[in-house]
Design an enzyme around this catalytic site. Structure first.
Site: not given
Length: 96
Positions: A59-61, A88
């Protein structure tokens, strides 16, 4: 879309998430996932995920880099690599 990551303590998600904090980004992930396990452990202070891990969640932002990381890992043979598409941002709104 995957639900928010929930794994047993010590899951690949948790181990890789810890290592990812020190990575420069997706560009470093490819070389990291190709390292010998001992080198990975020494550099990232985390156990290298096994190819057959079922809960290797990226996952990332916002979602784009998490998808790139998932595709990269899958290309390297990590069959359980999945992307938390909500990133996120979604997780923190629902769980954080």
């Amino acid at each position: 879309m995957l639900p928010a990551p929930r794994g047993r303590p010590g899951s690949a998600f948790l181990r890789l998430a810890g290592a990812a904090r020190t990575m420069a980004g997706v560009s470093e992930l490819e070389s990291a996932l190709q390292m010998e396990p001992a080198a990975f452990q020494a550099l990232y202070s985390a156990e290298k995920p096994k190819l057959e891990e079922e809960n290797l969640i990226f996952f990332c932002q916002m979602g784009r880099r998490g998808l790139q990381a998932t595709q990269l890992a899958q290309g390297l043979g990590y069959t359980g690599a999945r992307n938390f598409a909500g990133a996120y941002r979604e997780w923190s709104q629902k769980e954080g």
